[in-house]
Design a protein around this motif. Structure first.
Motif, PDB file in Angstrom:
ATOM      1  N   MET A 175       0.939  -1.206  -0.091  1.00 20.32           N
ATOM      2  CA  MET A 175       0.011   0.049   0.001  1.00 20.32           C
ATOM      3  C   MET A 175       0.991   1.151  -0.099  1.00 20.32           C
ATOM      4  SD  MET A 175      -2.853   1.008   2.730  1.00 20.32           S
ATOM      5  CE  MET A 175      -3.807  -0.663   2.394  1.00 20.32           C
ATOM      6  N   LEU A 176       1.994   1.052   0.884  1.00 15.79           N
ATOM      7  CA  LEU A 176       2.803   2.471   1.046  1.00 15.79           C
ATOM      8  C   LEU A 176       3.519   2.776  -0.329  1.00 15.79           C
ATOM      9  CD1 LEU A 176       3.951   2.103   4.629  1.00 15.79           C
ATOM     10  CD2 LEU A 176       2.332   4.018   3.616  1.00 15.79           C
ATOM     11  N   TYR A 177       3.731   1.391  -0.910  1.00 15.08           N
ATOM     12  CA  TYR A 177       4.573   1.518  -2.486  1.00 15.08           C
ATOM     13  C   TYR A 177       3.634   2.315  -3.380  1.00 15.08           C
ATOM     14  CZ  TYR A 177       6.598  -0.138  -6.862  1.00 15.08           C
ATOM     15  OH  TYR A 177       6.882  -0.363  -7.867  1.00 15.08           O
ATOM     16  N   TYR A 178       2.480   2.102  -3.305  1.00 13.40           N
ATOM     17  CA  TYR A 178       1.458   2.608  -4.482  1.00 13.40           C
ATOM     18  C   TYR A 178       1.351   4.191  -3.906  1.00 13.40           C
ATOM     19  CZ  TYR A 178       0.722  -2.101  -5.759  1.00 13.40           C
ATOM     20  OH  TYR A 178       0.998  -3.404  -6.296  1.00 13.40           O
ATOM     21  N   LEU A 179       1.378   4.477  -2.815  1.00 11.66           N
ATOM     22  CA  LEU A 179       1.150   5.672  -2.321  1.00 11.66           C
ATOM     23  C   LEU A 179       2.292   6.932  -2.345  1.00 11.66           C
ATOM     24  CD1 LEU A 179      -1.086   5.284   0.955  1.00 11.66           C
ATOM     25  CD2 LEU A 179      -1.822   6.232  -1.356  1.00 11.66           C
ATOM     26  N   LEU A 180       3.613   6.238  -2.121  1.00 18.54           N
ATOM     27  CA  LEU A 180       4.746   6.885  -1.661  1.00 18.54           C
ATOM     28  C   LEU A 180       5.772   6.917  -3.133  1.00 18.54           C
ATOM     29  CD1 LEU A 180       5.247   6.578   1.910  1.00 18.54           C
ATOM     30  CD2 LEU A 180       3.936   8.268   0.796  1.00 18.54           C
ATOM     31  N   TYR A 181       5.698   5.867  -3.646  1.00 19.98           N
ATOM     32  CA  TYR A 181       6.971   5.583  -4.576  1.00 19.98           C
ATOM     33  C   TYR A 181       6.462   6.661  -5.889  1.00 19.98           C
ATOM     34  CZ  TYR A 181       9.602   3.546  -8.203  1.00 19.98           C
ATOM     35  OH  TYR A 181      10.882   3.236  -9.213  1.00 19.98           O
ATOM     36  N   PRO A 182       5.398   6.964  -6.136  1.00 25.16           N
ATOM     37  CA  PRO A 182       5.011   7.916  -7.347  1.00 25.16           C
ATOM     38  C   PRO A 182       5.549   9.271  -7.105  1.00 25.16           C
ATOM     39  CG  PRO A 182       3.152   6.693  -7.107  1.00 25.16           C
ATOM     40  CD  PRO A 182       4.083   6.296  -5.966  1.00 25.16           C
ATOM     41  N   LEU A 183       5.874   9.450  -5.732  1.00 26.65           N
ATOM     42  CA  LEU A 183       6.462  10.830  -5.323  1.00 26.65           C
ATOM     43  C   LEU A 183       7.724  11.108  -5.565  1.00 26.65           C
ATOM     44  CD1 LEU A 183       4.426  11.100  -2.112  1.00 26.65           C
ATOM     45  CD2 LEU A 183       3.667  12.147  -4.134  1.00 26.65           C
ATOM     46  N   ARG A 184       8.393   9.938  -6.060  1.00 25.44           N
ATOM     47  CA  ARG A 184       9.846  10.044  -6.326  1.00 25.44           C
ATOM     48  C   ARG A 184      10.119  11.308  -7.210  1.00 25.44           C
ATOM     49  NH1 ARG A 184       7.826   6.393  -9.446  1.00 25.44           N
ATOM     50  NH2 ARG A 184       8.590   5.922 -11.501  1.00 25.44           N
ATOM     51  N   GLU A 185       9.174  11.448  -8.078  1.00 22.87           N
ATOM     52  CA  GLU A 185       9.631  12.536  -9.120  1.00 22.87           C
ATOM     53  C   GLU A 185       9.636  14.014  -8.388  1.00 22.87           C
ATOM     54  OE1 GLU A 185       6.392  12.489 -12.057  1.00 22.87           O
ATOM     55  OE2 GLU A 185       6.738  10.237 -12.599  1.00 22.87           O
ATOM     56  N   TYR A 186       9.024  14.114  -7.439  1.00 25.60           N
ATOM     57  CA  TYR A 186       9.141  15.172  -6.738  1.00 25.60           C
ATOM     58  C   TYR A 186       9.965  15.300  -5.309  1.00 25.60           C
ATOM     59  CZ  TYR A 186       4.829  15.522  -9.096  1.00 25.60           C
ATOM     60  OH  TYR A 186       3.625  15.542 -10.065  1.00 25.60           O
ATOM     61  N   PHE A 187      10.131  13.986  -4.794  1.00 25.27           N
ATOM     62  CA  PHE A 187      10.911  13.824  -3.730  1.00 25.27           C
ATOM     63  C   PHE A 187      12.150  12.669  -3.832  1.00 25.27           C
ATOM     64  CE2 PHE A 187       7.291  16.038  -2.294  1.00 25.27           C
ATOM     65  CZ  PHE A 187       7.710  17.324  -1.750  1.00 25.27           C
ATOM     66  N   THR A 188      13.351  12.828  -4.159  1.00 23.32           N
ATOM     67  CA  THR A 188      13.989  11.468  -4.547  1.00 23.32           C
ATOM     68  C   THR A 188      13.950  10.509  -3.469  1.00 23.32           C
ATOM     69  OG1 THR A 188      16.013  12.640  -3.869  1.00 23.32           O
ATOM     70  CG2 THR A 188      15.333  12.860  -6.167  1.00 23.32           C
ATOM     71  N   ILE A 189      13.828  11.120  -1.936  1.00 22.93           N
ATOM     72  CA  ILE A 189      13.853   9.942  -1.123  1.00 22.93           C
ATOM     73  C   ILE A 189      12.935   8.930  -1.102  1.00 22.93           C
ATOM     74  CG2 ILE A 189      12.471  11.290   0.387  1.00 22.93           C
ATOM     75  CD1 ILE A 189      14.102  10.358   2.989  1.00 22.93           C
ATOM     76  N   PHE A 190      11.750   8.970  -1.807  1.00 22.38           N
ATOM     77  CA  PHE A 190      10.801   8.133  -2.091  1.00 22.38           C
ATOM     78  C   PHE A 190      11.500   7.140  -3.026  1.00 22.38           C
ATOM     79  CE2 PHE A 190       8.096  11.551  -0.311  1.00 22.38           C
ATOM     80  CZ  PHE A 190       7.719  11.144   0.774  1.00 22.38           C
ATOM     81  N   ASN A 191      12.294   7.395  -3.694  1.00 18.31           N
ATOM     82  CA  ASN A 191      12.979   6.295  -4.634  1.00 18.31           C
ATOM     83  C   ASN A 191      13.187   4.874  -3.906  1.00 18.31           C
ATOM     84  OD1 ASN A 191      13.491   5.609  -7.519  1.00 18.31           O
ATOM     85  ND2 ASN A 191      15.710   5.514  -6.743  1.00 18.31           N
ATOM     86  N   VAL A 192      13.481   5.074  -2.580  1.00 15.82           N
ATOM     87  CA  VAL A 192      13.792   3.899  -1.753  1.00 15.82           C
ATOM     88  C   VAL A 192      12.804   2.837  -1.826  1.00 15.82           C
ATOM     89  CG1 VAL A 192      15.361   5.281  -0.173  1.00 15.82           C
ATOM     90  CG2 VAL A 192      13.014   4.550   0.453  1.00 15.82           C
ATOM     91  N   PHE A 193      11.506   3.288  -2.270  1.00 14.43           N
ATOM     92  CA  PHE A 193      10.581   2.259  -2.087  1.00 14.43           C
ATOM     93  C   PHE A 193      10.472   1.295  -3.102  1.00 14.43           C
ATOM     94  CE2 PHE A 193       8.814   5.463   0.810  1.00 14.43           C
ATOM     95  CZ  PHE A 193       8.134   4.471   1.909  1.00 14.43           C
ATOM     96  N   LYS A 194      11.494   1.367  -4.110  1.00 12.84           N
ATOM     97  CA  LYS A 194      11.660   0.580  -5.155  1.00 12.84           C
ATOM     98  C   LYS A 194      12.494  -0.702  -4.860  1.00 12.84           C
ATOM     99  CE  LYS A 194      15.482   1.984  -7.992  1.00 12.84           C
ATOM    100  NZ  LYS A 194      15.966   2.656  -9.297  1.00 12.84           N
ATOM    101  N   TYR A 195      13.222  -0.525  -3.737  1.00 17.41           N
ATOM    102  CA  TYR A 195      14.131  -1.485  -3.325  1.00 17.41           C
ATOM    103  C   TYR A 195      13.329  -2.749  -2.438  1.00 17.41           C
ATOM    104  CZ  TYR A 195      17.603   1.732  -5.198  1.00 17.41           C
ATOM    105  OH  TYR A 195      18.524   2.513  -5.969  1.00 17.41           O
ATOM    106  N   ILE A 196      13.676  -3.746  -2.905  1.00 10.76           N
ATOM    107  CA  ILE A 196      13.092  -5.062  -1.915  1.00 10.76           C
ATOM    108  C   ILE A 196      13.787  -4.901  -0.541  1.00 10.76           C
ATOM    109  CG2 ILE A 196      12.949  -7.546  -1.546  1.00 10.76           C
ATOM    110  CD1 ILE A 196      11.066  -6.290  -3.610  1.00 10.76           C
ATOM    111  N   THR A 197      15.061  -4.619  -0.426  1.00  9.92           N
ATOM    112  CA  THR A 197      15.703  -4.640   0.909  1.00  9.92           C
ATOM    113  C   THR A 197      15.211  -3.680   1.632  1.00  9.92           C
ATOM    114  OG1 THR A 197      17.485  -3.341  -0.048  1.00  9.92           O
ATOM    115  CG2 THR A 197      17.871  -5.541  -0.008  1.00  9.92           C
TER     116      THR A 197
END
Length: 366
Positions: A1-23
């Motif tokens: 759920m958080l993946y779908y809510l926060l990962y798209p925000l990576r375009e505005y805040f690069t920190i949310f890019n971490v949600f693509k990492y399984i680890t």
């Protein structure tokens, strides 16, 4: 759920890019599951006590254990509900939910958790009324376990991307294609793993500790199985969807640690069949998905030996009238030999840790 809510925000805040990492998501799934379990445990324990849902130790039916375990009388059981809350809430928060293997693993866990709940409830009613069944009939339990095993087996058998072959630890080229026999094999793995964990659940912290260590192994195995470069380098079966199972296994680890906080000696709560059947089935399901079924014999060595001790005891007594062990399962045998309960548990944990290391070594020792 958080993946779908926060990962798209990576375009505005690069920190949310971490949600693509399984680890990253696996680590926080474990932490989240731990916190949920620890926080919700006290009110759930209080509620179970109010409802008088507690362990029943009967002298007549357990003469060899009554003196050792009579202090456990009334300890809240059905604690598997607490574990499942932690696992499911955390997985739903941190995993990608469009993964069919993840969803099926969660369904199997829920299904077996409900089966264990019915078994626990019937035992509770028996203890209160002093009549009726002590729980689900063994054949009934096996039937419903086999039914969910059949569903998983047919899904894999008809899946064109799945192989019906099994691999063996330490042997790189030993691969056996089971063909149509793959279906009963999967049913056996899931049912046997579920029941073996249930048999092991007899001492404070014993089963959940071994489950945590097994889940650690399968979290790692799921990760490398779902990573194309690692899978190619190690020469193992590659399943892209397996990566999300890492998050699921991590949630089991976290929820297991949270439950162990209250289940360690002297236990404030027991998991009951609700937790044992569900978690055993969950690990068995993950094992068949990533083609590490035979590894269960090694990493789940504690569960295997416990189940074998019961089987051998039954065979020996029926064939010769003599018992191999003072009492089965094996952990109770050591109790009857004079080992304190905590010593039995910790020594079994030590063995389980060694088996985890040995299991990871199979990735290269082939």
């Amino acid at each position: 759920m958080l993946y779908y809510l926060l990962y798209p925000l990576r375009e505005y805040f690069t920190i949310f890019n971490v949600f693509k990492y399984i680890t990253f998501r696996a680590a926080f799934a474990s932490i989240t599951a731990f916190l949920i379990t620890v926080i919700f445990a006290p009110p759930i324990i209080r509620k179970l006590r109010e409802l008088k849902i507690g362990e029943s130790v009967r002298q007549k039916e357990c003469p060899g254990l009554y003196d050792l375990h009579k202090n456990k009388q009334g300890t809240p059981t059905m604690g598997g509900i607490l574990i499942l809350i932690g696992v499911f809430a955390s997985t739903l928060l941190w995993a990608e939910l469009n993964n069919v293997y993840l969803l099926l693993a969660m369904f199997v866990t829920l299904y077996l958790g409900l089966l264990g709940f019915v078994d626990d409830y019937k035992k509770l009613m028996y203890a209160k009324a002093k009549k009726g069944s002590r729980g689900l009939n063994k054949r009934t339990k096996l039937f419903f376990q086999g039914l969910i095993g059949l569903a998983v087996a047919l899904f894999l058998y008809w899946n064109p991307d799945n192989t019906r072959a099994i691999e063996f630890p330490f042997f790189k080229n030993l691969v056996i294609d089971l063909g149509i026999f793959y279906i009963p094999f999967v049913m056996l793995v899931i049912s046997a793993c579920s029941n073996a964990v249930n048999i092991t659940d007899g001492l404070d912290g014993l089963a959940i500790g071994a489950i945590i260590m097994t889940a650690v192994t399968y979290a790692g195995m799921s990760y490398v199985t779902g990573h194309v470069k690692f899978a190619e380098y190690l020469g193992i079966y590659y399943l892209p969807e397996a990566a999300e199972l890492t998050v699921f296994c991590a949630a089991i680890i976290g929820a297991g640690l949270g439950f162990l906080w209250y289940n360690s000696y002297p236990a404030s709560i027991f998991m009951g069949d609700t937790g044992a059947l569900a978690l055993g089935g969950a690990l068995g399901t993950v094992a068949v998905f990533i083609k590490k079924e035979m590894l269960l014999v090694l990493v789940g060595g504690i569960f295997v030996v416990e189940a074998l001790s019961v089987l051998l005891q039954i065979i020996s007594f029926r064939a010769t009238g003599k018992r191999i062990f003072k009492i089965a399962p094996l952990h109770h045998h050591f109790e009857k030999c004079g080992w304190p309960e905590s010593k039995v548990t910790i020594r079994f944990w030590i063995i389980a840790i060694i088996l985890v290391f040995l299991s990871f070594s199979t990735l290269k020792l082939r």
